[in-house]
Enzyme design. Structure first.
Site, PDB file in Angstrom:
ATOM      1  N   LEU A 312       0.820  -1.212   0.000  1.00 45.38           N
ATOM      2  CA  LEU A 312       0.000   0.000   0.000  1.00 45.38           C
ATOM      3  C   LEU A 312       0.854   1.261   0.000  1.00 45.38           C
ATOM      4  O   LEU A 312       0.321   2.372  -0.005  1.00 45.38           O
ATOM      5  CB  LEU A 312      -0.935   0.009   1.220  1.00 45.38           C
ATOM      6  CG  LEU A 312      -2.055  -1.028   1.215  1.00 45.38           C
ATOM      7  CD1 LEU A 312      -2.869  -0.924   2.501  1.00 45.38           C
ATOM      8  CD2 LEU A 312      -2.961  -0.857   0.001  1.00 45.38           C
ATOM      9  N   CYS A 479      11.428   0.253  21.135  1.00 48.77           N
ATOM     10  CA  CYS A 479      11.222  -1.084  20.583  1.00 48.77           C
ATOM     11  C   CYS A 479      12.336  -2.025  21.005  1.00 48.77           C
ATOM     12  O   CYS A 479      12.081  -3.181  21.384  1.00 48.77           O
ATOM     13  CB  CYS A 479      11.144  -1.010  19.058  1.00 48.77           C
ATOM     14  SG  CYS A 479       9.695  -0.136  18.447  1.00 48.77           S
TER      15      CYS A 479
END
Length: 502
Positions: A312, A479
């Site tokens: 996308l 993270c």
């Protein structure tokens, strides 16, 4: 199904069945990437505006317009003791542009009572952890360990009281707190994430925790917007810290500690392992859901597969197509700007690398049904996914966090239970193997973070400011800390499709 087993790699990740062992890991180990040059101007035009949904970057050090006076400012000027006025951030980091970073430029309005209660809860939580939290003008709290230095306690507590995790991250972006070893401090917090909020408040999470905006649901239109806000920032930005393969997912190393010169080989090893799991070879019809910048499609095509890859991201597709053309593989690789729900045709194998995290929990059944419907009976799915503990996923799945607001809108990390239950309930896909390798992601993120830090001086030329630099520094460290604490893990799955009953 089996989890990681000893005996095949020093770092604890077994080779997939049928995988050949490569040469000793060197920067040149394995076939070279089809296009190892730094991405150029065509796919990541410098100076173009970012998508409107994402705060546009500004050059560092430029003047910032003053924040508009708020009602709380007026009450404070009149001596209201319960008003903590919104105020522009100055004195701790570079000036913050309020037009581009409205959530960072001004401290949210908060009553004195709410800020005081938040301060007491924060100090109580930090006081029992193996770190040192030093608040300006006060004695440090904590049991000893990495330092977390709060330069502006009032703003820090006001932001957390008003926005929880969103406020915690925005306070870092504003320069109101910092840590000499950011990863170490965040690792302590991640390791105790389930205990930071008192149990009574945990049970009331639905009342106080911010909820996901309805506009960020991962409908077909919502997914396009969410993906664009991250992956269409700039190909040149990602090239600052990724290796030559442009792989933006966990590598698989032969051993630790990892070094930068071995990262590209470790990324190719990860890709090859997934292709081996899926049984990809000469003539395989392969569907890839989530193109990235094309490394997996290139390596599959080099094996003789016919690859259809879906993305996308317009920016990623543009550069992936460049790499396919440079490798002379246009006849074997098709890269389509297409939602996974719009995929057609049938394939011998499907591979999807760290895509499920962007699907959204409500669409997990649709995602797995798509894998099932596109796969021939007896076919294989190789899936790589970040995971988190099931109980934490259930507790936090509806909470809107800093990561959602600034990095990955619409994202949710599944648990292994959620993945396997969804596949079992909605498809004929059955898990045949699962291998966990979270320590490898911690090392991958460390190398990205160090590279990003070393090249941060180049951000201004790409149009990104100091607030953006702190945002991405915090994101990468946040993270990495999750994986080092064991709060996050990463899995490679093999699913096999059952033949229909006769």
């Amino acid at each position: 199904m089996r989890t990681a087993e000893p005996g095949t790699t020093p770092a604890g990740v077994p080779a997939a069945r049928g995988a050949s062992r490569g040469p000793a890991e060197t920067p040149d180990a394995g076939p070279p990437p089809a296009d190892s040059r730094t991405p150029g101007q065509p796919a990541g035009a410098l100076g173009r505006p970012l998508p409107a949904a994402y705060p546009a970057p500004a050059g560092p050090g430029g003047p910032s317009a003053p924040a508009e006076p708020s009602a709380a400012d007026g009450r404070a000027a009149q001596g209201d003791p319960l008003a903590v006025p919104a105020s522009p951030r100055t004195g701790f980091a570079a000036p913050v542009d309020p037009g581009r970073w409205p959530g960072v430029a001004a401290v949210p309005r908060s009553s004195w009572a709410r800020t005081a209660v938040t301060g007491a809860l924060v100090r109580r939580a930090l006081g029992g952890l193996p770190l040192r939290a030093r608040f300006a003008g006060a004695e440090p709290v904590g049991l000893g360990g990495p330092l977390l230095e709060v330069r502006d306690p009032a703003a820090f507590h006001a932001r957390i009281g008003a926005g929880g995790l969103v406020g915690f991250g925005e306070s870092y972006m504003a320069g109101e707190w910092d840590a000499p070893d950011l990863v170490a401090a965040l690792t302590v917090l991640a390791a105790h994430a389930a205990d930071l909020v008192p149990a009574p408040l945990q049970r009331l999470r639905g009342l106080w925790a911010p909820r996901h905006p309805d506009t960020e649901r991962n409908t077909p239109d919502g997914s396009r917007s969410n993906i664009s806000r991250h992956y269409d920032l700039s190909n040149d930005l990602f090239a600052l810290f990724l290796d030559d393969t442009l792989s933006y997912s966990s590598a698989v190393f032969r051993g630790f500690p990892a070094t930068w010169d071995l990262l590209a080989a470790a990324q190719r090893r990860k890709v090859d392992r997934l292709l081996d799991l899926a049984g990809v070879g000469e003539g395989t019809r392969l569907l890839e859901i989530g193109t990235g910048w094309g490394e997996l499609a290139l390596r599959a095509a080099a094996r003789g597969a016919r690859v259809t890859s879906l993305t996308l991201s317009r920016e990623q597709r543009a550069l992936a197509l460049e790499r396919v053309r440079a490798a002379g593989l246009e006849d074997r690789v098709s890269i389509e700007l297409c939602d996974y729900r719009e995929a057609r045709g049938t394939y011998d194998a499907v591979v999807s690398v760290e895509m499920i995290e962007a699907v959204g929990a409500e669409f997990w059944p649709v995602y797995f049904r798509t894998l099932d419907e596109r796969l021939v009976p007896g076919g294989r799915v190789a899936l790589q996914s970040i995971t988190m503990p099931h109980e934490r996923m259930l507790a936090t799945r509806d909470t809107f966090t800093w990561i959602h607001k600034y990095v990955f809108p619409g994202g949710i990390i599944p648990s292994t239970e959620a993945i396997e239950d969804t596949a079992r309930t909605h498809t004929r896909l059955r898990p045949a193997r699962r291998d966990a390798f979270g320590a490898h992601y911690a090392e991958t993120l460390r190398l990205w973070r160090e590279r990003f830090t070393a090249r941060a001086g180049e951000l201004a030329a790409l149009g990104f400011d100091e607030t953006f630099r702190r945002l991405w520094t915090f994101y990468l460290a946040y993270c990495e800390a999750g994986f080092r604490a064991g709060y996050l893990d990463v899995q490679q799955y093999l699913f096999a499709k059952e033949h229909p009953a006769r």
